[in-house]
Design a protein around this motif. Sequence first.
Motif, PDB file in Angstrom:
ATOM      1  N   GLU A   2       1.461  12.883   3.217  1.00 52.44           N
ATOM      2  CA  GLU A   2       1.497  12.606   1.782  1.00 52.44           C
ATOM      3  C   GLU A   2       2.712  11.739   1.442  1.00 52.44           C
ATOM      4  N   ASN A   3       3.863  12.047   2.033  1.00 54.33           N
ATOM      5  CA  ASN A   3       5.073  11.257   1.778  1.00 54.33           C
ATOM      6  C   ASN A   3       4.917   9.827   2.287  1.00 54.33           C
ATOM      7  N   VAL A   4       4.263   9.659   3.431  1.00 53.29           N
ATOM      8  CA  VAL A   4       4.044   8.320   3.987  1.00 53.29           C
ATOM      9  C   VAL A   4       3.199   7.495   3.030  1.00 53.29           C
ATOM     10  N   ILE A   5       2.129   8.098   2.512  1.00 51.94           N
ATOM     11  CA  ILE A   5       1.250   7.386   1.592  1.00 51.94           C
ATOM     12  C   ILE A   5       1.981   7.066   0.289  1.00 51.94           C
ATOM     13  N   GLU A   6       2.717   8.036  -0.244  1.00 57.72           N
ATOM     14  CA  GLU A   6       3.470   7.787  -1.484  1.00 57.72           C
ATOM     15  C   GLU A   6       4.469   6.651  -1.289  1.00 57.72           C
ATOM     16  N   ARG A   7       5.139   6.638  -0.141  1.00 60.12           N
ATOM     17  CA  ARG A   7       6.106   5.570   0.145  1.00 60.12           C
ATOM     18  C   ARG A   7       5.400   4.218   0.225  1.00 60.12           C
ATOM     19  N   ALA A   8       4.257   4.187   0.915  1.00 58.25           N
ATOM     20  CA  ALA A   8       3.513   2.940   1.057  1.00 58.25           C
ATOM     21  C   ALA A   8       3.027   2.438  -0.301  1.00 58.25           C
ATOM     22  N   VAL A   9       2.563   3.343  -1.153  1.00 55.46           N
ATOM     23  CA  VAL A   9       2.107   2.952  -2.490  1.00 55.46           C
ATOM     24  C   VAL A   9       3.274   2.380  -3.285  1.00 55.46           C
ATOM     25  N   THR A  10       4.430   3.013  -3.179  1.00 59.95           N
ATOM     26  CA  THR A  10       5.622   2.545  -3.893  1.00 59.95           C
ATOM     27  C   THR A  10       6.030   1.151  -3.418  1.00 59.95           C
ATOM     28  N   LEU A  11       5.902   0.898  -2.128  1.00 61.88           N
ATOM     29  CA  LEU A  11       6.317  -0.385  -1.568  1.00 61.88           C
ATOM     30  C   LEU A  11       5.261  -1.478  -1.702  1.00 61.88           C
ATOM     31  N   THR A  12       4.047  -1.111  -2.104  1.00 65.60           N
ATOM     32  CA  THR A  12       2.981  -2.100  -2.245  1.00 65.60           C
ATOM     33  C   THR A  12       3.329  -3.068  -3.370  1.00 65.60           C
ATOM     34  N   PRO A  13       3.282  -4.370  -3.082  1.00 65.99           N
ATOM     35  CA  PRO A  13       3.616  -5.360  -4.121  1.00 65.99           C
ATOM     36  C   PRO A  13       2.662  -5.274  -5.312  1.00 65.99           C
ATOM     37  N   ASP A  14       3.161  -5.628  -6.492  1.00 60.93           N
ATOM     38  CA  ASP A  14       2.327  -5.641  -7.697  1.00 60.93           C
ATOM     39  C   ASP A  14       1.121  -6.550  -7.481  1.00 60.93           C
ATOM     40  N   GLY A  15      -0.007  -6.125  -7.988  1.00 62.93           N
ATOM     41  CA  GLY A  15      -1.216  -6.926  -7.878  1.00 62.93           C
ATOM     42  C   GLY A  15      -2.007  -6.680  -6.609  1.00 62.93           C
ATOM     43  N   LYS A  16      -1.418  -6.003  -5.632  1.00 62.18           N
ATOM     44  CA  LYS A  16      -2.107  -5.719  -4.386  1.00 62.18           C
ATOM     45  C   LYS A  16      -2.873  -4.416  -4.548  1.00 62.18           C
ATOM     46  N   LYS A  17      -4.123  -4.380  -4.068  1.00 59.76           N
ATOM     47  CA  LYS A  17      -4.962  -3.216  -4.298  1.00 59.76           C
ATOM     48  C   LYS A  17      -5.049  -2.280  -3.106  1.00 59.76           C
ATOM     49  N   LEU A  24       3.324   0.936   6.659  1.00 61.16           N
ATOM     50  CA  LEU A  24       3.340   2.246   7.312  1.00 61.16           C
ATOM     51  C   LEU A  24       4.418   2.291   8.384  1.00 61.16           C
ATOM     52  N   PRO A  25       4.906   3.489   8.716  1.00 56.05           N
ATOM     53  CA  PRO A  25       5.873   3.614   9.803  1.00 56.05           C
ATOM     54  C   PRO A  25       5.276   3.094  11.121  1.00 56.05           C
ATOM     55  N   ALA A  26       6.133   2.616  11.983  1.00 58.33           N
ATOM     56  CA  ALA A  26       5.685   2.014  13.253  1.00 58.33           C
ATOM     57  C   ALA A  26       4.794   2.941  14.070  1.00 58.33           C
ATOM     58  N   ASN A  27       5.104   4.247  14.084  1.00 61.50           N
ATOM     59  CA  ASN A  27       4.308   5.169  14.895  1.00 61.50           C
ATOM     60  C   ASN A  27       2.882   5.341  14.363  1.00 61.50           C
ATOM     61  N   LEU A  28       2.634   4.978  13.118  1.00 65.57           N
ATOM     62  CA  LEU A  28       1.285   5.068  12.565  1.00 65.57           C
ATOM     63  C   LEU A  28       0.538   3.738  12.596  1.00 65.57           C
ATOM     64  N   ARG A  29       1.267   2.644  12.698  1.00 62.78           N
ATOM     65  CA  ARG A  29       0.623   1.328  12.669  1.00 62.78           C
ATOM     66  C   ARG A  29      -0.380   1.140  13.785  1.00 62.78           C
ATOM     67  N   ALA A  30      -0.005   1.462  15.000  1.00 61.02           N
ATOM     68  CA  ALA A  30      -0.912   1.261  16.137  1.00 61.02           C
ATOM     69  C   ALA A  30      -2.172   2.099  15.964  1.00 61.02           C
ATOM     70  N   ALA A  31      -2.016   3.329  15.510  1.00 58.67           N
ATOM     71  CA  ALA A  31      -3.168   4.212  15.303  1.00 58.67           C
ATOM     72  C   ALA A  31      -4.054   3.682  14.184  1.00 58.67           C
ATOM     73  N   SER A  32      -3.446   3.159  13.106  1.00 56.25           N
ATOM     74  CA  SER A  32      -4.257   2.694  11.983  1.00 56.25           C
ATOM     75  C   SER A  32      -5.047   1.445  12.342  1.00 56.25           C
ATOM     76  N   GLU A  33      -4.504   0.605  13.210  1.00 57.82           N
ATOM     77  CA  GLU A  33      -5.214  -0.603  13.600  1.00 57.82           C
ATOM     78  C   GLU A  33      -6.412  -0.276  14.480  1.00 57.82           C
ATOM     79  N   ALA A  34      -6.325   0.793  15.273  1.00 63.75           N
ATOM     80  CA  ALA A  34      -7.393   1.133  16.187  1.00 63.75           C
ATOM     81  C   ALA A  34      -8.372   2.145  15.606  1.00 63.75           C
ATOM     82  N   ALA A  35      -8.060   2.715  14.449  1.00 62.13           N
ATOM     83  CA  ALA A  35      -8.905   3.765  13.876  1.00 62.13           C
ATOM     84  C   ALA A  35     -10.208   3.186  13.360  1.00 62.13           C
TER      85      ALA A  35
END
Length: 120
Positions: A2-17, A24-35
């Motif tokens: 939940e904290n990771v998602i909240e952080r990512a939402v906060t860092l998302t530039p305005d206008g981006k959906k 995302l943190p580096a340890n989740l990036r590889a997993a998200s690309e292959a999911a």
Amino acid sequence: MENVIERAVTLTPDGKKCITPDLLPANLRAASEAAPSLDVVELLNRVEWGALLKTLEHNGSLTGLLNHVEWTMTRRAIAEYGGNKSRAAKVLGRTYRWLRKLESEMTDLKPPTPRPTPGS
């Protein structure tokens, strides 16, 4: 998570959906690309039981969790349609009036109090 998602939402530039892997943190990036794209039910079937129990405890009950999921999906629909609540409600198979009532209930709701665990 939940904290990771909240952080990512906060860092998302305005206008981006959407949240992109670079937010995302580096340890989740590889997993998200292959999911693979999963149905929500299939995704829930893959979650460890202990994690589901912890989420239930955090939300107070299954009803609390379902309310949280409903509100999360509703907020997501509103965001996806650029704040157009009528369109978001229609996509969710609900009325605008229902959405406004849910919004009022959820914004007035205090965070759930976790239920005591046995032995505490």
